[in-house]
Design an enzyme around this catalytic site. Structure first.
Site, mmCIF file in Angstrom:
data_model
loop_
_atom_site.group_PDB
_atom_site.id
_atom_site.type_symbol
_atom_site.label_atom_id
_atom_site.label_comp_id
_atom_site.label_asym_id
_atom_site.label_seq_id
_atom_site.Cartn_x
_atom_site.Cartn_y
_atom_site.Cartn_z
ATOM 1 N N ASP A 83 9.379 16.277 -27.754
ATOM 2 C CA ASP A 83 10.392 16.811 -28.653
ATOM 3 C C ASP A 83 11.635 15.926 -28.553
ATOM 4 O O ASP A 83 11.837 15.234 -27.550
ATOM 5 C CB ASP A 83 10.715 18.250 -28.245
ATOM 6 N N ASP A 124 11.582 21.803 -25.089
ATOM 7 C CA ASP A 124 12.628 22.567 -24.399
ATOM 8 C C ASP A 124 12.171 23.965 -24.018
ATOM 9 O O ASP A 124 12.900 24.695 -23.373
ATOM 10 C CB ASP A 124 13.905 22.637 -25.251
ATOM 11 N N ASP A 131 10.114 25.148 -29.045
ATOM 12 C CA ASP A 131 8.815 24.493 -29.119
ATOM 13 C C ASP A 131 7.697 25.338 -28.532
ATOM 14 O O ASP A 131 6.612 24.829 -28.261
ATOM 15 C CB ASP A 131 8.879 23.151 -28.365
#
Length: 629
Positions: free
Chosen positions: A305, A524, A528
């Site tokens: 991410d 995180d 996500d």
């Protein structure tokens, strides 16, 4: 001692005494197995010893039980060693805390010991204020109110250097205050603290057995029946076909039974995975179970991410570019340079008005961009009003009403549902994105603005990506909900092989699925969560405080160190190699002992030494992982 004296004095009664002492624990375990209508290695060893006694070989039976007991003791010590490092975390929490009874003025409370009272940690309530003297452990999760001091977090996060804590900073239960006296506000009761979550996660990990461990357990149960059948067949063949004496047939068949016993096979995987889990926990990597250690060793693709993973996750408002537009017009006017703010100097009243509206619309959002907007509003000392009629479009933006006027804030495609900005304004926002900024557009009160946020990449991200490449990871890819231009800039800086931008939460899941079955997703842990759950290994960065992280992630990093990712993969690969070596070695010993017992005269004590020796060796081999990858 009874066995030793029996060998030295050749006293048969001492040999029988050795059998009695050696059979005590094995007989208890074997009896429990029979009561549960199953048989295990304990039953096999007691059965073999009873057979040796029956044919007049009590010294052999005593030697068998002694070596088996020694092996079991070493196994228990090894397992205890791997568990004690994790279970010791529970003992980090003190049993009492210093509660400040009258803390209306925290500054004066530092010098008012009369207002303090030691109470059980279980009595603390959220909002209570406690004093944490120097060199005492922190009783529960809390937030510093007064004072400043370095805190040793190594037992919880693996950080070797103490972390400076001051007002507003979070304290974790089980960590140790070092120098200054702190007053802190309790943020979690006992049972809900970070420490308790770790204990629960470790308990979960012990139940989530590695695939090899599950196979070994099933194999141990099923194969044990095969061993008993092999003993029976051997005895019948020797008695009926070869016509050996019953004592000789029984002793040879018992030797075969010991040779075939699966003790080393059964213990080889758990001894290894528990050691790996222990090393990981000591270094701030909490793994939900051995199965995920194995999966990490098979990873071929890593998805990262952007916000909070590749970047630091704390964007700051650095630019506000305004333009005016007519709501009925097709396009919008050019950028009004005199009203824009470039991170320096005083904001124009138009920029402050838009920032105030943005803060009102985003004030209850946990998104990093929303937090950056609120932080900027606090820095400029703006009075943020209550927004009404809030409607959130996940991954796109927010609509609300502030002071009677509608406000829309979010991505360009979200605002384009209402109007179409001028091409010049769009090009300018793309220029900001090309410089690595995250852009949020806001429409309010006849004005349109682009809010530019800068989120710096982590210092070690390039090194980590290079390490992954050196480990043979086939592809590293960044997936983000951010715009194409911002994603392109950050991906180029990080050196990843590719990126996918503008993804909604469900699109992130599809992106992870498209990368293949052996993909690790690093995020995180909150935004996500679906993608973490979809990956073969989901890793949450610094998300231990979030319940959704603990439910969706397979691995939780207790701090934001991206360098733990290559370490986790190396740990998984070494774990898989040691498990494979243990299984091959244990199976090889069984085959060798079986062949010797079938085609040669193999003494029972030698079979026991080979059987138990292989068990000890696979345990010791697994314990090497306590030193890490």
């Amino acid at each position: 001692m009874a066995l030793l004296l029996a060998v030295v004095t050749a006293n048969i009664w001492l040999a029988y005494a050795g059998v009695g002492f050696g059979a005590y624990f094995a007989f208890k375990s074997a009896w429990e197995s029979l009561r549960s209508r199953s048989i295990d290695v304990n039953f096999l060893m007691v059965f073999a010893a009873a057979g040796a006694v029956a044919v007049g070989q009590p010294a052999d039976a005593a030697a068998l039980l002694f070596l088996f007991s020694l092996s079991s003791t070493l196994e228990s010590l090894a397992m205890a060693k791997t568990r004690s490092a994790i279970e010791g975390l529970v003992r980090l929490r003190p049993s009492e805390a210093i509660l400040i009874r009258s803390a209306s003025d925290p500054q004066s409370a530092i010098h008012s010991p009369q207002s303090e009272q030691r109470v059980p940690v279980e009595a603390l309530q959220i909002g209570d204020e406690i004093r944490i003297p120097p060199f005492e452990s922190i009783p529960t999760d809390a937030e510093v109110v007064v004072g400043r001091s370095p805190v040793d977090q190594s037992a919880m996060t693996g950080e070797s250097v103490p972390v400076e804590k001051g007002p507003g900073d979070t304290l974790l239960a089980g960590t140790q205050n070092l120098e200054g006296s702190l007053i802190a506000s309790v943020k979690a009761r006992v049972g809900d603290s970070t420490l308790d979550k770790i204990v629960a996660l470790v308990a979960d990990a012990q139940e989530n057995k590695a695939s090899g461990e599950r196979v070994s357990h099933w194999f141990g149960q099923t194969y044990t029946l095969f061993v008993v059948a092999g003993f029976a067949v051997s005895l019948l063949v020797r008695l009926l076909a070869i016509h050996e004496p019953i004592s000789q047939s029984l002793l040879a068949s018992l030797t075969l039974l010991v040779a075939l016993s699966p003790c080393a096979l059964v213990i080889s995987t758990p001894a290894t995975t528990l050691s790996a889990l222990t090393w990981a926990a000591r270094n701030g990597i909490l793994v939900r179970g051995g199965i995920y250690i194995e999966a990490a060793g098979r990873v071929k693709t890593v998805a990262l991410d952007k916000t909070g993973t590749i970047t630091c996750g704390k964007p700051r408002l650095t630019e506000i570019c305004l333009c005016s537009y007519a709501p009925v017009a097709v396009g919008a006017a050019c950028i009004e340079e005199e009203k824009c703010w470039r991170g320096e100097g005083t904001m124009s009243k138009e920029a402050l008005r838009l920032l105030r509206a943005a803060a009102a619309a985003e004030q209850y959002s946990a998104h990093p961009i929303a937090e950056a907007i609120l932080e900027a509003a606090r820095e400029w000392k703006l009075d943020v009003p209550e927004a009404v009629d809030q409607r959130v479009a996940p991954g796109l933006g927010v609509r609300a009403t502030v002071d009677g006027e509608p406000v829309i804030i979010g991505q360009l495609r979200f605002l384009e549902q209402e109007f179409r900005p001028s091409q010049e304004f769009v090009e300018h926002t793309k220029e900001l994105q090309a410089r690595g900024m995250t852009i949020a557009l806001i429409s309010y009160g006849g004005e349109l603005a682009a809010l530019g946020f800068q989120d710096e990449p982590r210092d070690d991200v390039c090194e980590v990506v290079q390490q992954l490449r050196e480990l043979g990871i086939a592809r590293t890819e960044m997936i983000t909900g951010d715009t194409e231009e911002t994603a392109k800039s950050v991906a180029a800086h990080a050196g990843v092989d590719g990126y996918r931008a503008g993804l909604l939460p469900d699109e992130k899941v599809e992106a992870v699925a498209a990368l293949g079955p052996e993909t690790m997703m690093v995020g995180d842990g909150v935004n996500d969560a679906p993608a973490l759950a979809r990956a073969s290994v989901g890793v949450a960065m610094g998300g231990l405080g979030s319940d959704i992280t603990l439910n969706s992630a397979d691995v939780v990093l207790m701090h934001d160190k991206l360098s733990r990712i290559p370490e986790l993969i190396r740990l998984g690969r070494r774990t898989n190699r040691i498990i494979a070596a243990n299984l091959i070695f244990a199976a090889g010993v069984i085959v060798a002992l079986t062949m010797l017992s079938l085609f040669f005269t193999l003494p029972l004590p030698i079979a026991v030494v080979g059987h138990e020796g292989s068990t000890v060796l696979v345990i010791l081999n697994g314990l090497r992982l306590l030193r890490g990858p």
